[in-house]
Design a protein around this motif. Sequence first.
Motif, PDB file in Angstrom:
ATOM      1  N   VAL A  20     -16.477   2.644 -29.347  1.00  0.00           N
ATOM      2  CA  VAL A  20     -15.117   2.252 -29.315  1.00  0.00           C
ATOM      3  C   VAL A  20     -14.512   1.876 -30.721  1.00  0.00           C
ATOM      4  N   ILE A  21     -15.239   1.346 -31.545  1.00  0.00           N
ATOM      5  CA  ILE A  21     -14.836   0.958 -33.049  1.00  0.00           C
ATOM      6  C   ILE A  21     -14.530   2.300 -33.561  1.00  0.00           C
ATOM      7  N   ALA A  24     -11.153   3.935 -32.290  1.00  0.00           N
ATOM      8  CA  ALA A  24     -10.268   3.001 -32.596  1.00  0.00           C
ATOM      9  C   ALA A  24      -9.585   3.258 -34.011  1.00  0.00           C
ATOM     10  N   THR A  27      -8.349   6.768 -34.293  1.00  0.00           N
ATOM     11  CA  THR A  27      -6.911   6.752 -33.787  1.00  0.00           C
ATOM     12  C   THR A  27      -6.007   6.222 -34.804  1.00  0.00           C
ATOM     13  N   ILE A  28      -6.308   5.113 -35.539  1.00  0.00           N
ATOM     14  CA  ILE A  28      -5.398   4.551 -36.309  1.00  0.00           C
ATOM     15  C   ILE A  28      -5.302   5.678 -37.734  1.00  0.00           C
TER      16      ILE A  28
END
Length: 82
Positions: A20-21, A24, A27-28
């Motif tokens: 998940v990290i 994320a 995506t950033i």
Amino acid sequence: MLKFVEHFYHHVRNTIIWFVIYFALQTIIWVALGVVILMYPAALFILVAIFFVLFAAVNLYFMALFIRCAIKLKHLKDLVSF
């Protein structure tokens, strides 16, 4: 047996959290890259050039890795055949 299940649960949970990290942060990074390219279209050429240089570096790394494996195999063949 219960300790194994508990350790397995923690391992799977930690792996999912790291995924998940990772997604994320990815995506950033993609959003930031899109913004940079929209603001500075010339940055695309620089990014492509950096990509090709990194791709060439990875190819050199794998070339060296396979050469080292080939040399080890040659030494192994020399040891086996008298």
